[in-house]
Design an enzyme around this catalytic site. Structure first.
Site, PDB file in Angstrom:
ATOM      1  N   ARG A  79      17.430 -20.693  35.596  1.00 46.72           N
ATOM      2  CA  ARG A  79      17.606 -20.068  34.284  1.00 46.72           C
ATOM      3  C   ARG A  79      18.488 -20.959  33.411  1.00 46.72           C
ATOM      4  O   ARG A  79      19.642 -21.243  33.761  1.00 46.72           O
ATOM      5  CB  ARG A  79      18.260 -18.687  34.425  1.00 46.72           C
ATOM      6  CG  ARG A  79      17.410 -17.687  35.190  1.00 46.72           C
ATOM      7  CD  ARG A  79      18.180 -16.399  35.425  1.00 46.72           C
ATOM      8  NE  ARG A  79      18.431 -15.679  34.181  1.00 46.72           N
ATOM      9  CZ  ARG A  79      17.616 -14.756  33.678  1.00 46.72           C
ATOM     10  NH1 ARG A  79      16.505 -14.439  34.334  1.00 46.72           N
ATOM     11  NH2 ARG A  79      17.907 -14.143  32.570  1.00 46.72           N
ATOM     12  N   ARG A 123       0.842  -1.199   0.000  1.00 44.63           N
ATOM     13  CA  ARG A 123       0.000   0.000   0.000  1.00 44.63           C
ATOM     14  C   ARG A 123       0.877   1.250   0.000  1.00 44.63           C
ATOM     15  O   ARG A 123       1.977   1.250   0.554  1.00 44.63           O
ATOM     16  CB  ARG A 123      -0.907  -0.013   1.229  1.00 44.63           C
ATOM     17  CG  ARG A 123      -2.005   1.038   1.227  1.00 44.63           C
ATOM     18  CD  ARG A 123      -3.000   0.761   2.352  1.00 44.63           C
ATOM     19  NE  ARG A 123      -2.382   0.943   3.660  1.00 44.63           N
ATOM     20  CZ  ARG A 123      -2.386   2.082   4.336  1.00 44.63           C
ATOM     21  NH1 ARG A 123      -2.965   3.149   3.828  1.00 44.63           N
ATOM     22  NH2 ARG A 123      -1.823   2.157   5.528  1.00 44.63           N
ATOM     23  N   SER A 164      -4.500  -7.508   6.313  1.00 49.37           N
ATOM     24  CA  SER A 164      -3.910  -8.244   5.201  1.00 49.37           C
ATOM     25  C   SER A 164      -4.878  -9.278   4.659  1.00 49.37           C
ATOM     26  O   SER A 164      -4.963  -9.499   3.439  1.00 49.37           O
ATOM     27  CB  SER A 164      -2.615  -8.928   5.659  1.00 49.37           C
ATOM     28  OG  SER A 164      -1.653  -7.981   6.061  1.00 49.37           O
ATOM     29  N   ARG A 173      -5.768  -2.662  -6.039  1.00 55.48           N
ATOM     30  CA  ARG A 173      -6.750  -2.897  -4.982  1.00 55.48           C
ATOM     31  C   ARG A 173      -7.779  -1.772  -4.921  1.00 55.48           C
ATOM     32  O   ARG A 173      -7.515  -0.633  -5.324  1.00 55.48           O
ATOM     33  CB  ARG A 173      -6.053  -3.051  -3.631  1.00 55.48           C
ATOM     34  CG  ARG A 173      -5.312  -1.823  -3.196  1.00 55.48           C
ATOM     35  CD  ARG A 173      -4.798  -1.946  -1.776  1.00 55.48           C
ATOM     36  NE  ARG A 173      -3.692  -2.906  -1.664  1.00 55.48           N
ATOM     37  CZ  ARG A 173      -3.053  -3.142  -0.514  1.00 55.48           C
ATOM     38  NH1 ARG A 173      -3.421  -2.519   0.597  1.00 55.48           N
ATOM     39  NH2 ARG A 173      -2.070  -4.005  -0.464  1.00 55.48           N
TER      40      ARG A 173
END
Length: 410
Positions: free
Chosen positions: A176, A26, A96, A85
């Site tokens: 961790r 676009r 989209s 479009r």
């Protein structure tokens, strides 16, 4: 210039289904105006993904969906068809999915659509080839690209109230893991979404039997805001797909192949000088199957002399070379990405901008060029650019070889 390159997809490979690539571009980008055609490493942004889509040789058609005249011109020059479009799907709030749905309604022959994001310039043909196999050969209905990340995520909290604490999403802080001991997580990287028309595109980009295609982190580049641009440019120079190399090079005579001077002899004959480095560069290009077409508004006698000297057909062009250059390209069925162009004048700017590789001599810089030579016109600039073209061709060959190795081993 139509730019409508015929894609070489065998019907046996696709099972008789029409496979289309679709890039949504676009014109009204909020973060970066006309982002989709802004030059990135010398190439319009959509040019990087269109080159990968066309060179994958997996699509019956390659399209750009846009509402902008300039984007339409660039898309066609890079070998894509254009879906213009409607205003209804050209708004800031349009998704989209809505735009793809309109494209499919206007093109009912399409059975499988690959939505490629224009903002993913490190896409390679091999990525599309491998992902499409999951639909064409493995029976999946939709496939999308992902990247693996090793990031610890925490819940967002509002500390203003003073009584809400944050909590981890995907780790135990007391244990961790080291990176090498953790597989990480898969994130959509937005490069592409492939879907069978029969199933998914009702309200999402993924549906039916869903699979993912994992891309390498170095190829997972996305551009949203200005700060992403220089980072993406450095990444693409190292990891981008530069195509198969050019097969045709146009070169301005006056100011590029010569220094622009015409010498007059006592008997009235016109004379020009051509540098031996330029002649050697032209010979190297010809040896590597790159046709060289010098062009200018030159006399017939000078054309004959240059043809004898260089072994090239010399084109006569007007003040604006674009029309004559495109006529040659159309006759040879070439896209701009297959072409190199060397010029030295503002009238060359359009060709310099569109060509896959382009250059100007050091003494006449034109901003549209992708490469500025260290040498001047008539002083070896053509030979220098010839070496640059051959280096890019060799890089492209190495990339294709590496892609084949990767597909065979992983």
């Amino acid at each position: 210039w139509k730019g409508d390159r015929k894609c070489s997809v065998s019907m046996s490979r696709t099972g008789g289904r029409h496979v289309a690539a679709l890039v949504l571009a676009r014109g009204g980008s909020k973060g970066i105006p006309l982002k989709n055609i802004k030059l990135l490493a010398g190439v319009p942004l959509i040019g990087w993904v269109l080159r990968a889509a066309l060179d994958s040789e997996m699509f019956d058609s390659v399209w750009v969906s846009t509402d902008d005249d300039e984007i339409e011109k660039v898309a066609k020059c890079w070998g894509a068809k254009v879906h213009r479009r409607s205003p209804e799907v050209s708004k800031d709030i349009t998704s989209s999915v809505e735009t793809i749905q309109e494209f499919l309604r206007k093109n009912p022959e399409v059975d499988i659509v690959c939505h490629i994001q224009a903002t993913s310039p490190c896409l390679h043909p091999s990525h599309l080839q491998e992902a499409l196999k999951k639909i064409l050969e493995d029976g999946f209905d939709s496939v999308f690209s992902v990247v693996r990340r090793h990031q610890f995520r925490w819940k967002e909290s509002c500390f203003l109230s003073g009584n809400e604490c944050t909590t981890p999403f995907n780790i135990d802080p007391r244990r961790r893991p080291r990176r090498q001991d953790w597989d990480g997580e898969l994130y959509e990287n937005g490069s592409f979404y492939i879907s069978s028309k029969d199933d998914p595109l009702t309200d999402s980009l993924q549906g039916g039997k869903v699979a993912y295609y994992e891309m390498e982190a170095e190829h997972s580049v996305d551009i949203d805001v200005d700060i992403d641009w220089p980072v993406a440019e450095q990444r693409i120079l190292r990891y981008g797909y530069f195509g198969r190399g050019v097969s045709l090079m146009f070169c301005k005579v006056s100011g590029c192949l010569t220094d622009g001077r015409v010498l007059l002899s006592i008997n009235g004959q016109d004379m020009v000088s051509v540098h031996s480095k330029d002649l050697a560069g032209i010979k190297k290009l010809q040896k590597d199957d790159v046709e060289v077409r010098p062009h200018d508004a030159v006399t017939e006698s000078l054309t004959t002399k240059l043809k004898t000297l260089t072994g090239c057909e010399v084109m006569a062009v007007g003040e604006e070379p674009l029309q004559e250059v495109q006529a040659v390209m159309e006759k040879k069925k070439l896209d701009w990405k297959d072409v190199a162009y060397m010029g030295n004048d503002p009238t060359d700017a359009r060709c310099l901008s569109l060509a896959g590789l382009s250059a100007v001599p050091a003494d006449v810089p034109v901003e549209a060029a992708k490469y500025t030579c260290l040498l001047g016109g008539g002083a070896g600039a053509v030979g220098e650019f010839a070496e640059h073209v051959l280096l890019q061709k060799e890089t492209a060959k190495c990339q294709m070889k590496q892609d084949r190795i990767d597909r065979l081993n992983f």
